[in-house]
Design an enzyme around this catalytic site. Structure first.
Site, PDB file in Angstrom:
ATOM      1  N   LYS A   1       0.808  -1.218   0.000  1.00  0.00           N
ATOM      2  CA  LYS A   1       0.000   0.000   0.000  1.00  0.00           C
ATOM      3  C   LYS A   1       0.842   1.270   0.000  1.00  0.00           C
ATOM      4  O   LYS A   1       0.408   2.309  -0.500  1.00  0.00           O
ATOM      5  CB  LYS A   1      -0.937   0.003   1.214  1.00  0.00           C
ATOM      6  CG  LYS A   1      -2.016  -1.061   1.176  1.00  0.00           C
ATOM      7  CD  LYS A   1      -2.831  -1.056   2.453  1.00  0.00           C
ATOM      8  CE  LYS A   1      -3.903  -2.130   2.440  1.00  0.00           C
ATOM      9  NZ  LYS A   1      -4.963  -1.854   1.457  1.00  0.00           N
TER      10      LYS A   1
ATOM     11  N   SER B   1     -13.546  -0.812  -3.706  1.00  0.00           N
ATOM     12  CA  SER B   1     -13.301  -1.458  -2.417  1.00  0.00           C
ATOM     13  C   SER B   1     -14.593  -1.474  -1.617  1.00  0.00           C
ATOM     14  O   SER B   1     -15.281  -0.453  -1.519  1.00  0.00           O
ATOM     15  CB  SER B   1     -12.224  -0.707  -1.632  1.00  0.00           C
ATOM     16  OG  SER B   1     -12.169  -1.193  -0.298  1.00  0.00           O
TER      17      SER B   1
ATOM     18  N   LYS C   1     -10.865   0.490 -11.572  1.00  0.00           N
ATOM     19  CA  LYS C   1     -11.035  -0.831 -10.959  1.00  0.00           C
ATOM     20  C   LYS C   1     -12.459  -0.994 -10.462  1.00  0.00           C
ATOM     21  O   LYS C   1     -12.951  -0.180  -9.677  1.00  0.00           O
ATOM     22  CB  LYS C   1     -10.043  -1.027  -9.811  1.00  0.00           C
ATOM     23  CG  LYS C   1     -10.037  -2.457  -9.253  1.00  0.00           C
ATOM     24  CD  LYS C   1      -8.847  -2.701  -8.351  1.00  0.00           C
ATOM     25  CE  LYS C   1      -8.747  -4.162  -7.940  1.00  0.00           C
ATOM     26  NZ  LYS C   1      -7.528  -4.428  -7.133  1.00  0.00           N
TER      27      LYS C   1
ATOM     28  N   TYR D   1      -2.688 -11.608  -6.094  1.00  0.00           N
ATOM     29  CA  TYR D   1      -2.419 -11.100  -4.743  1.00  0.00           C
ATOM     30  C   TYR D   1      -2.632 -12.240  -3.749  1.00  0.00           C
ATOM     31  O   TYR D   1      -1.674 -12.778  -3.195  1.00  0.00           O
ATOM     32  CB  TYR D   1      -3.314  -9.898  -4.443  1.00  0.00           C
ATOM     33  CG  TYR D   1      -3.212  -9.334  -3.031  1.00  0.00           C
ATOM     34  CD1 TYR D   1      -2.464  -9.945  -2.031  1.00  0.00           C
ATOM     35  CD2 TYR D   1      -3.874  -8.168  -2.681  1.00  0.00           C
ATOM     36  CE1 TYR D   1      -2.379  -9.424  -0.750  1.00  0.00           C
ATOM     37  CE2 TYR D   1      -3.794  -7.629  -1.407  1.00  0.00           C
ATOM     38  CZ  TYR D   1      -3.063  -8.266  -0.448  1.00  0.00           C
ATOM     39  OH  TYR D   1      -2.985  -7.749   0.820  1.00  0.00           O
TER      40      TYR D   1
END
Length: 350
Positions: A69, A185, A227, A328
């Site tokens: 991050k 998210s 995204k 990931y």
């Protein structure tokens, strides 16, 4: 191949709390990158180049945002053989994220649930780390493609979200090979509302305007990807596709984590709040990729992410319509060996 098989380290790491294991791994990577100790996880990079959004990717496997991050480990991650690395999500100001515990393993399903909430040190620290990366300063024939992923602060009202995205875009633009706008998210309140028709149209309109200004200022046009979530129906995907094209976005990253628990019902931690990643997301992500490809047509760049745990999973994303893939959660369960496994599988089965 890595000189230290991940299978030796995994039992120790999986004996720790997931976030503690993550922090320990990233701290070790940051300390050892560029030193002889990095040979423990270095790997030669598979050569399978592709031109996408005006960029030349050395191969078709990248790292998804969320692992690094704060952009502390770009050099170490690059040494694992990735064709591209995406770091972030970064927000204008540093923020702690949601209360702990906020990350949970579901090993029976090769899955994770997280509700981290864009925890990061903020834009200034992020950019300082990007600029210190050795791979960004090296002049090589096949340089690492670096994506910088941007988001909004939790305290910023959703109606003012565009201000945070523009602040981040201004900061990352000179340093990014491409920028990803994270509107999917599930761990930042109301963030996914930005995927709706009018909100997305307004947001991308402002981002497109700012990009034109930045392109003139810096003398280069940096590609912008968006995204999106896997929890979208076909009509929603069609609207998003049309909006991406209307505002001349350069690509789409499909997909983020899912809120669905259908594939993990009954498992320990399955009812924890947050986004589910890993193997259970593969088909949901691939469904969205197929719908995007149908709506966008050939030639519009799609980065496929979600549920890649093997070379065959990576191939399934390419066959669904993705141009390149990201991993990931697979890295956590399978280790760095997955990078080359996926890259080689794509190269052999395209």
């Amino acid at each position: 191949m890595s000189l230290l098989p991940y299978a030796l380290a995994r039992p120790f790491l999986f004996g720790l709390d997931p976030e503690t294991a993550h922090e320990l791994t990233m701290a070790s990577l940051a300390r050892t990158q560029g030193t002889p100790l990095s040979l423990a996880w270095c790997s030669s990079r598979v050569n399978d180049p592709i031109a996408l959004a005006g960029l030349k990717f050395a191969n078709r496997v990248g790292l998804a945002a969320g692992l690094d991050k704060n952009a502390r480990c770009i050099d170490g991650l690059a040494a694992m053989g990735f064709g591209f690395v995406e770091v972030g999500t970064v927000t204008p100001k540093g923020q702690p994220g949601n209360p702990k515990p906020r990350m949970f393993r579901l090993p029976e399903a090769n899955a994770l649930i997280n509700r981290l909430g864009f925890n990061n040190d903020g834009l200034d620290a992020f950019l300082a780390n990007v600029q210190q990366s050795r791979v960004r300063r090296q002049n090589t024939p096949n340089p690492l493609i670096l994506g910088l992923n941007i988001g909004k602060n939790a305290v910023t009202p959703i109606e003012n979200a565009v201000d945070d995205y523009l602040t981040c875009l201004d900061g990352v633009y000179p340093h990014a090979d491409y920028v990803t706008v994270n509107i999917s998210s599930p761990n930042t309140k109301n963030l996914r509302a930005l995927q709706s028709d009018e909100a997305l149209d307004a947001l991308l309109g402002r981002i497109a305007e700012r990009r034109e200004s930045l392109a003139r200022q810096h003398g280069k046009r940096v590609p912008i990807f968006v995204k999106i979530a896997p929890d979208l129906d076909e009509a929603q995907v069609d609207v998003i596709a049309a909006t991406l094209k209307r505002h001349a976005m350069d690509g789409v990253v499909a997909t983020n984590t899912t809120l669905s628990r259908d594939a993990v019902k009954g498992l320990r931690h399955a009812e924890e709040a947050g986004g589910l990643s890993g193997a259970p997301v593969l088909e949901a992500s691939n469904r969205v990729i197929r719908q995007l490809r149908a709506a966008l047509g050939a030639g519009f760049p799609i980065i496929g992410v979600g549920g890649v745990m093997s070379g065959q999973d990576a191939v399934s994303k390419i066959r669904a319509g993705a141009d390149v893939v990201q991993i990931y959660t697979g890295l956590i369960y399978k280790g760095p060996e997955l990078v080359n496994e996926a890259a080689l599988a794509i190269k052999k089965n395209r």
